[in-house]
Write an enzyme that holds these catalytic residues in place. Structure first.
Site, short mmCIF file in Angstrom:
data_model
loop_
_atom_site.label_atom_id
_atom_site.label_comp_id
_atom_site.label_asym_id
_atom_site.label_seq_id
_atom_site.Cartn_x
_atom_site.Cartn_y
_atom_site.Cartn_z
N TRP A 157 0.81 -1.23 0.00
CA TRP A 157 0.00 0.00 0.00
C TRP A 157 0.84 1.27 0.00
CZ3 TRP A 157 1.76 2.50 4.17
CH2 TRP A 157 2.26 1.73 5.21
N ASN A 158 2.15 1.16 0.30
CA ASN A 158 2.89 2.41 0.58
C ASN A 158 3.21 3.24 -0.66
OD1 ASN A 158 4.81 0.51 -0.14
ND2 ASN A 158 6.32 1.20 1.36
N ARG A 166 6.99 -0.72 -11.44
CA ARG A 166 8.32 -1.35 -11.42
C ARG A 166 8.26 -2.80 -11.90
NH1 ARG A 166 11.60 0.23 -6.02
NH2 ARG A 166 10.54 -1.59 -5.20
N LYS A 181 -2.34 -8.18 -8.06
CA LYS A 181 -3.16 -7.97 -6.87
C LYS A 181 -2.60 -6.81 -6.08
CE LYS A 181 -3.16 -9.20 -2.60
NZ LYS A 181 -3.74 -7.96 -2.07
N PRO A 182 -3.25 -5.64 -6.14
CA PRO A 182 -2.77 -4.52 -5.32
C PRO A 182 -3.16 -4.73 -3.87
CG PRO A 182 -4.78 -3.88 -6.48
CD PRO A 182 -4.48 -5.31 -6.90
N GLY A 235 6.64 -6.35 -0.43
CA GLY A 235 5.90 -6.29 0.83
C GLY A 235 6.77 -6.76 1.97
N SER A 236 6.14 -7.27 3.01
CA SER A 236 6.88 -7.61 4.22
C SER A 236 7.66 -8.91 4.04
CB SER A 236 5.92 -7.72 5.39
OG SER A 236 4.97 -8.72 5.12
N GLU A 257 10.97 -8.26 -3.14
CA GLU A 257 11.37 -6.92 -2.67
C GLU A 257 10.76 -6.76 -1.29
OE1 GLU A 257 13.35 -4.86 -4.17
OE2 GLU A 257 13.44 -5.68 -6.20
N LEU A 258 11.55 -7.01 -0.25
CA LEU A 258 10.96 -7.14 1.09
C LEU A 258 11.35 -5.98 2.01
CD1 LEU A 258 11.59 -11.00 1.29
CD2 LEU A 258 9.63 -9.76 0.34
N ARG A 285 10.44 10.87 3.57
CA ARG A 285 9.76 10.48 2.33
C ARG A 285 8.67 9.49 2.70
NH1 ARG A 285 12.05 6.67 -1.99
NH2 ARG A 285 10.67 7.00 -3.77
N CYS A 291 10.30 1.22 2.45
CA CYS A 291 11.28 0.16 2.75
C CYS A 291 12.69 0.74 2.75
CB CYS A 291 11.18 -0.95 1.72
SG CYS A 291 11.26 -0.30 0.05
N GLU A 388 11.51 -2.65 11.55
CA GLU A 388 11.18 -1.56 10.62
C GLU A 388 10.19 -0.65 11.35
OE1 GLU A 388 9.55 -3.57 7.11
OE2 GLU A 388 10.45 -1.99 5.92
P1 NAP Z 1 2.37 -6.95 3.44
O1 NAP Z 1 1.48 -7.07 4.60
O2 NAP Z 1 3.40 -7.98 3.22
O3 NAP Z 1 1.41 -6.84 2.17
C1 NAP Z 1 1.88 -6.66 0.87
C2 NAP Z 1 0.92 -7.29 -0.11
O4 NAP Z 1 0.87 -8.69 0.13
C3 NAP Z 1 -0.52 -6.79 0.00
O5 NAP Z 1 -1.05 -6.76 -1.30
C4 NAP Z 1 -1.16 -7.89 0.83
O6 NAP Z 1 -2.55 -8.02 0.64
C5 NAP Z 1 -0.46 -9.09 0.26
N1 NAP Z 1 -0.49 -10.30 1.09
C6 NAP Z 1 -0.46 -10.44 2.43
N2 NAP Z 1 -0.45 -11.74 2.77
C7 NAP Z 1 -0.48 -12.45 1.60
C8 NAP Z 1 -0.50 -13.83 1.25
N3 NAP Z 1 -0.48 -14.80 2.16
N4 NAP Z 1 -0.55 -14.17 -0.06
C9 NAP Z 1 -0.57 -13.23 -1.01
N5 NAP Z 1 -0.57 -11.91 -0.76
C10 NAP Z 1 -0.51 -11.53 0.53
O7 NAP Z 1 3.19 -5.59 3.43
P2 NAP Z 1 2.61 -4.12 3.59
O8 NAP Z 1 2.37 -3.87 5.04
O9 NAP Z 1 1.52 -3.85 2.64
O10 NAP Z 1 3.86 -3.27 3.06
C11 NAP Z 1 4.88 -2.88 3.88
C12 NAP Z 1 6.08 -3.79 3.70
O11 NAP Z 1 6.52 -3.75 2.35
C13 NAP Z 1 7.26 -3.31 4.51
O12 NAP Z 1 7.91 -4.40 5.10
C14 NAP Z 1 8.16 -2.66 3.46
O13 NAP Z 1 9.51 -2.61 3.80
C15 NAP Z 1 7.91 -3.53 2.29
N6 NAP Z 1 8.27 -2.84 1.04
C16 NAP Z 1 9.36 -3.27 0.35
C17 NAP Z 1 9.75 -2.62 -0.81
C18 NAP Z 1 10.95 -3.08 -1.58
O14 NAP Z 1 11.06 -2.70 -2.74
N7 NAP Z 1 11.86 -3.85 -1.01
C19 NAP Z 1 9.01 -1.53 -1.27
C20 NAP Z 1 7.91 -1.12 -0.55
C21 NAP Z 1 7.54 -1.80 0.60
P3 NAP Z 1 -3.59 -7.23 1.59
O15 NAP Z 1 -3.47 -5.83 1.20
O16 NAP Z 1 -4.91 -7.81 1.27
O17 NAP Z 1 -3.16 -7.48 3.01
#
Ligand code: NAP
Length: 485
Positions: A157-158, A166, A181-182, A235-236, A257-258, A285, A291, A388
Site C-alpha cells: 500500500w505504501n 516497477r 493484486k494490489p 511487501g513484508s 522486494e521485502l 519520504r 522500505c 522496521e
Molecule cells: P504486506 O502485509 O506484506 O502486504 C503486501 C501485499 O501482500 C498486500 O497486497 C497484501 O494483501 C499481500 N499479502 C499479504 N499476505 C499475503 C498472502 N499470504 N498471499 C498473497 N498476498 C498476501 O506488506 P505491507 O504492510 O503492505 O507493506 C509494507 C512492507 O513492504 C514493509 O515491510 C516494506 O519494507 C515492504 N516494502 C518493500 C519494498 C521493496 O522494494 N523492497 C518496497 C515497498 C515496501 P492485503 O493488502 O490484502 O493485506
C-alpha cells in the site's frame, strides 16, 4: 478534482481479459480514508474463482503477446507514460486520498513511478541474446531470450503506483502477461493504471487486476497452478517467505522486494547540514512508510548533539494534516495498527534510556496521525533499531570508530538501503565495500532511480527492479548449439 474522477463507472470492479466486471457473488471491499477513518468508496472483492479467471486470461494472451514486436510493446508503454504524465495531478490526488501521503509527495511518486514505463519502453527493443564461437572452435553457441510467461504481481500500500509500474513496465517490455493484486487498502491507483494501459493499446488479457481481501487463498491457488511461471512480490519479509514456500512445488521464478532496516551513518568529517538535509528525505519520504526509509541514525559521538538538534528543529517544524490540504507536510499513517506500532516502539526506546528531542506523542483522532519524532541516545539494541519503524521517527545512536559503525550498520537481518555521510573518499570506498546492503547512498538521502537496480540482500529479498537488471527478471535464456557448418 479529487482523483476519483480517474475511475470510470465500472472501474471499481475486477479487470479480467480486457473487461471490467463484478466479483463472484457481488462482494465488495471498503477503501478507507486514513485522514479520518471514513469510507471513501468500495471496490470488488474478488474470489478465488475470479483469480483463476484472471490467470486463464493471462495464459490465453501469452503466446500472441510474446510474438508482438518489441517496438509495439515499447510504444504502448511510451503512450501510457504520456497519458499518466498528462494526468499526474489526478493520479496524485487519488493516491493521496487512499494512502494518506501529501499531494506533493504523491506527485513525486507519479514522476518516479511513470519513469519505469519510459525506461522499459526504451529497453523493450534492446532484448538480445549472443552468438559466439565455442572455445574449442567446433561449434557455434547461440542464446535466445524469451519471456518467462504469465506472472503474478502482489504489491503493498505504501507506493500504490510505483510498486506496480516497477513490475508491470519490464513485464510488458519482455512480453509477459500478468495478474496483479494490489494491496486491499490502496486498490484505486492500480485500477486507474489498468484503465490507462488499456487506453494506451495494451491487448486484452495481458494485464489483469484482481482486488481481493482473500490474499492467502488467492496466492495459494495461483501458485499451485503450473501455468503461472513467475511471482514478483513487494511487501513484508514474513509474507515474502510464505510466497517463496508456496513457489516450491511449481518452481516458479521469484523476485522478492521485502522489508528494510536502513542505517544512516554520519561520520565526524561529514557536512552536518548536508546530512540533516539528506536525513529529512531519507526519513520523511512517505512519512517514513518506505522500505528504504532511514531506520537507524548512527552518528559519530562528536557530532551527534549538533545533528540531533538540527534534525529536531527541521522535523519539529513540519505540519501534520490531511494530505490534500494546503500547507501540510506530513499526512496520516495508513491505519490505527500502524500508529499503535510506532507509538509502542517510541515508548520502549524511551524506557530503554532515549531522550525525546521532538514529537513522541500521537495526537487524538480522528485519523491515523503520528508526529515527526527525533530520539537521541537510543541504545543500539533497543527494539526500534531492530524492527522496521514505518513511521516518521528518527532514533539516533552513537559510535566512536569506523569499525564500530560498520559493525552496528550490518547488525540486522535486513539488507536493502543504507546511507553514508562522509567527505573522506578512502573511507567512502571502504564503507561501500563493507556494508551488506543492496543499495548505498553516499552523501544523498535519495537513492531510488528507475535506471538503477533496486533491491536487497538477506531478509530484504532478492531480484532487482529498474535498470538493465530489471528486465532480466522477466526473461529466460534458451541456448542453441549449432554445428560450425
Ligand atoms: P504486506 O502485509 O506484506 O502486504 C503486501 C501485499 O501482500 C498486500 O497486497 C497484501 O494483501 C499481500 N499479502 C499479504 N499476505 C499475503 C498472502 N499470504 N498471499 C498473497 N498476498 C498476501 O506488506 P505491507 O504492510 O503492505 O507493506 C509494507 C512492507 O513492504 C514493509 O515491510 C516494506 O519494507 C515492504 N516494502 C518493500 C519494498 C521493496 O522494494 N523492497 C518496497 C515497498 C515496501 P492485503 O493488502 O490484502 O493485506
Amino acid at each position: 478534482m479529487n482523483g476519483l474522477d480517474l475511475l470510470g463507472p465500472d472501474q471499481r470492479g475486477l479487470y479480467i481479459g480486457g473487461a471490467w466486471r463484478e466479483a463472484e457473488g457481488g462482494e465488495r471491499l471498503d477503501v478507507i480514508d486514513p485522514a479520518d477513518g471514513s469510507v471513501l468508496t468500495d471496490v470488488a472483492d474478488g474470489s478465488v474463482n475470479d483469480a483463476v479467471d484472471a490467470l486463464d486470461a493471462a495464459v490465453a494472451a501469452q503466446a500472441a503477446w510474446a510474438r508482438t514486436p518489441p517496438r509495439e510493446r515499447g510504444e504502448i508503454l511510451r503512450t501510457a507514460f504520456s497519458l499518466i504524465t498528462d494526468r499526474a495531478d489526478q493520479f496524485a490526488h487519488l493516491m493521496s486520498l487512499e494512502m494518506g501521503k501529501t499531494v506533493a509527495e504523491a506527485r513525486g511518486e507519479v514522476g518516479y513511478g511513470v519513469e519505469f514505463f519510459r525506461w522499459y519502453a526504451e529497453e523493450a527493443v534492446r532484448i538480445h541474446g549472443r552468438w559466439m564461437q565455442a572455445p574449442a572452435g567446433g561449434s557455434r553457441l547461440l542464446t535466445i531470450k524469451k519471456p518467462v510467461g504469465p506472472c503474478l504481481f502482489i504489491t503493498p500500500w505504501n507506493f500504490p503506483l510505483a510498486m506496480g509500474t516497477r513490475k508491470i513496465g519490464p513485464a510488458i517490455a519482455a512480453g509477459c502477461t500478468m495478474v496483479v493484486k494490489p494491496a486491499s487498502q490502496t486498490p484505486l491507483t492500480m485500477l486507474a493504471l489498468a484503465g490507462v494501459l488499456a487506453e494506451a493499446g495494451l491487448p486484452d488479457g495481458v494485464l489483469n487486476v484482481v482486488t481481493t481481501t482473500r490474499h492467502g487463498e488467492f496466492s495459494q491457488t495461483l501458485q499451485a497452478d503450473d501455468r503461472l511461471r513467475k511471482v514478483s512480490f513487494t511487501g513484508s519479509t514474513g509474507v515474502g517467505k510464505v510466497l517463496v514456500r508456496q513457489s516450491a512445488d511449481q518452481l516458479q521464478r521469484l523476485s522478492m522486494e521485502l522489508g528494510g532496516n536502513a542505517p544512516f551513518l554520519v561520520f565526524e568529517d561529514a557536512d552536518v547540514d548536508a546530512a540533516v538535509d539528506g536525513a529529512m528525505i531519507a526519513k520523511m519520504r512517505n512519512m517514513g512508510e518506505a522500505c528504504t526509509a532511514a531506520n537507524r541514525f548512527l552518528v559519530h559521538r562528536s557530532v551527534a548533539q549538533e545533528f540531533a538538534e538540527k534534525l529536531g528543529q527541521r522535523m519539529g517544524g513540519l505540519t501534520l494534516g490531511r494530505g490534500q490540504d494546503e500547507g501540510v507536510d506530513v499526512g496520516p499513517l495508513i491505519d490505527e495498527k500502524a500508529v499503535e506500532s510506532v507509538s509502542q516502539l517510541v515508548t520502549d526506546a524511551i524506557h530503554d534510556g532515549a531522550t525525546v528531542v521532538t514529537g513522541g506523542q500521537a495526537p487524538d483522532g480522528p485519523g491515523y496521525f503520528y508526529p515527526p519524532t527525533v530520539l537521541l541516545d537510543v541504545p543500539v539494541e533497543s527494539e526500534i533499531n531492530v524492527q522496521e519503524i514505518f513511521g516518521p521517527v528518527a532514533p539516533i545512536s552513537t559510535f566512536e570508530t569506523e569499525e564500530e559503525a560498520i559493525q552496528q550498520a550490518n547488525d540486522t537481518e535486513y539488507g536493502l538501503a543504507s546511507y553514508v555521510y562522509t567527505r573522506d573518499l578512502a573511507r567512502t570506498i571502504r564503507i561501500a565495500e563493507s556494508l551488506d546492503f543492496g543499495m548505498i547512498g553516499i552523501n544523498s538521502g535519495l537513492i531510488s532511480n528507475p535506471a538503477a537496480p533496486f533491491g536487497g540482500v538477506k531478509a530484504s529479498g532478492f531480484g532487482r527492479e529498474g535498470g538493465f537488471e530489471g528486465i532480466e527478471e522477466y526473461l529466460e535464456t534458451t541456448y542453441v548449439a549449432l554445428p560450425a557448418g
